[in-house]
Design an enzyme around this catalytic site. Structure first.
Site, short mmCIF file in Angstrom:
data_model
loop_
_atom_site.label_atom_id
_atom_site.label_comp_id
_atom_site.label_asym_id
_atom_site.label_seq_id
_atom_site.Cartn_x
_atom_site.Cartn_y
_atom_site.Cartn_z
CE1 TYR A 143 -70.60 100.93 -50.85
CE2 TYR A 143 -69.72 101.31 -48.66
CZ TYR A 143 -70.62 101.63 -49.66
OH TYR A 143 -71.53 102.65 -49.48
CG ASP A 245 -61.56 102.38 -48.36
OD1 ASP A 245 -61.57 102.78 -47.18
OD2 ASP A 245 -62.56 102.40 -49.10
CE LYS A 273 -67.49 101.41 -42.17
NZ LYS A 273 -68.92 101.34 -42.18
C1 LIG Z 1 -63.93 100.26 -46.90
C2 LIG Z 1 -64.96 101.35 -46.92
N1 LIG Z 1 -64.71 102.46 -47.62
C3 LIG Z 1 -65.59 103.48 -47.66
C4 LIG Z 1 -66.78 103.40 -47.00
C5 LIG Z 1 -67.74 104.55 -47.05
O1 LIG Z 1 -67.80 105.16 -45.80
P1 LIG Z 1 -69.09 106.00 -45.37
O2 LIG Z 1 -70.21 105.05 -45.20
O3 LIG Z 1 -68.68 106.65 -44.08
O4 LIG Z 1 -69.33 106.98 -46.46
C6 LIG Z 1 -67.08 102.26 -46.26
C7 LIG Z 1 -68.38 102.14 -45.56
O5 LIG Z 1 -68.78 101.11 -45.11
C8 LIG Z 1 -66.16 101.21 -46.22
O6 LIG Z 1 -66.41 100.08 -45.54
#
Ligand SMILES: Cc1ncc(COP(=O)(O)O)c(C=O)c1O
Length: 433
Positions: A143, A245, A273
């Protein structure tokens, strides 16, 4: 029905008439009861019915220092008396970006955004601009936020997934532009041959490989021995960028994220986060020549709230707390997490319930299956979902708040008391499964 959640239910019912679905993110509607909360303190939450919980959601990750950490609260309160946002420069920005540089190996330069999805969008744009190529290779079940070009092949219905070695490109949402798929490529994770094959079949086309360095959004599966280093080598060999990521692993797995833990430095990495310790903040960090494209290379990037002083003040303090004593807080948090994992395994074994727990200390998942190892997203497909749902609901009733997919986040302020309470609750709940 005895209802210890009646006030939450009433508020949800009321909210439905004005707030779509009664929640601010559809993901949150999946909880057995979408609770309304009143306050949080350390590792604990209190809902509007007065129920108290040991919390393992940490608000889906951000509260790495627990709720209302006194030093963060004090600093943010002081900042609130000044200005909430400037839309212009302020002295805390370079303080945080310098701390970032010290902690994160790839961070020659840093840019602040507000959500992880935005940071990923920027990373992909930079990769395309830098390489002059369009395709981003991602992995099934990972994700990277909800933007059109990122929400691809994430938890598709089983009948649409395609063969395991050649996962289908699937959209995560109606309304995504169809040509987003034209610029995406998907491979199974933890399979280096699959990545080699895609590069070999598409010479000069792949701008970047993007991966969660630990598959936190797909059951907290760990990368195989040497896998991330092999991705690094293949991307470099083919003139593509490697993007980690680290929205979950950043400032959680270690201060320098998964890249510091595994000793593999990506070209770009995204964060969110934990870095804001509860305030909305994300970032992209990476090679100077690539990051400078935002200033001199024609790559557009904006955001009214970028670098806002409230979030950066929280990050400024949080990064200090996390860095102190050679990163002792995160080491302790990870130790606590491993102790909780052991306690869950013991409780399940005592009740004769097969579980598999994987991940690292501060982010891990409980899977209801008989597997001895889990390495790919599809390994979750055989999980007993009904049992998971009963477990999550049972733990909630016992005062332990979990994410609906069985993932658990552990903060620096969880400790012996939480381990004991969680173990006792788990013993009671497993006995009912
Ligand atoms: C690995 C990863 N990348 C990107 C995101 C997207 O972040 P946001 O929810 O702050 O847009 C998340 C959200 O859970 C994530 O876990």
């Amino acid at each position: 029905m005895s209802d210890r959640y009646s006030r939450s239910r009433q508020l949800l019912e009321r909210a439905r008439h004005s707030l779509t679905g009664g929640v601010s993110s559809p993901f949150r509607a999946h909880f057995p009861v979408p609770l309304y909360f009143e306050s949080g303190q350390g590792p604990r939450l209190r809902d509007v019915d007065g129920n108290e919980y040991v919390d393992y959601t940490l608000a889906w990750g951000p509260n790495i220092l627990g709720y209302a950490h006194p030093r963060v609260t004090e600093a943010v309160a002081r900042q609130a008396l000044g200005a909430h946002t400037f839309g212009a420069q302020h002295a805390v920005e370079p303080e945080v970006s310098e701390k970032f540089q010290r902690a994160v190996p790839c961070a020659e330069r840093v840019a602040f955004t507000s959500s992880g999805s935005e940071a990923v969008q920027l990373a992909m744009r930079l990769a395309r601009a830098h390489t002059g190529r369009n395709v981003v290779l991602k992995f099934e079940g990972h994700y990277h936020g909800w933007m059109d070009s990122a929400l691809i092949s994430y938890r598709a219905p089983v009948d649409q997934m395609g063969p395991e070695d050649e996962p289908a490109i699937t959209f995560g949402s109606k309304g995504q532009v169809p040509n987003a798929a034209g610029n995406a490529m998907v491979a199974p994770w933890n399979d280096i041959e699959a990545v080699e094959r895609r590069f070999a079949a598409n010479p000069g086309k792949i701008a970047a490989v993007i991966t969660e360095p630990v598959l936190c959004n797909g059951g907290c599966m760990m990368p195989g021995e040497g896998y991330l280093a092999a991705l690094r080598e293949i991307a470099t060999r083919h003139g593509a960028l490697l993007i980690f990521d680290e929205v979950i692993t950043g400032f959680r797995m270690t201060l320098g994220g998964a890249q510091a833990h595994y000793g593999v430095t990506p070209d770009l990495a995204t964060f969110g986060k934990a870095m804001g310790a509860g305030m909305p903040l994300s970032a992209i960090a990476g090679r100077r020549d690539i990051m400078e494209l935002m200033m001199t290379g024609g790559v557009a990037f904006g955001g009214t709230f970028n670098g806002n002083p409230m979030s950066l003040t929280a990050a400024n303090v949080a990064l200090d707390v996390l860095a102190e004593n050679d990163g002792a807080a995160l080491k302790q948090a990870n130790d606590t997490g491993y102790a909780i994992q052991s306690a869950l395994r013991e409780a399940a074994a005592a009740a004769g319930i097969p579980i598999h727990v994987c991940g690292f200390g501060t982010a891990f998942s409980v899977h209801f299956n008989e597997r001895t190892s889990m390495v790919r997203f599809r390994d979750m497909l055989s999980n007993d979902k009904d049992r998971l749902a009963k477990y999550v609901r049972g733990m909630l009733d016992e005062g332990v708040y979990l994410l609906p997919d069985g993932r658990m986040y552990v903060s620096c302020v969880h400790g012996a008391r939480e381990i004991d309470e969680t173990a006792a609750a788990a013993r009671r709940v497993f006995a009912t499964l």
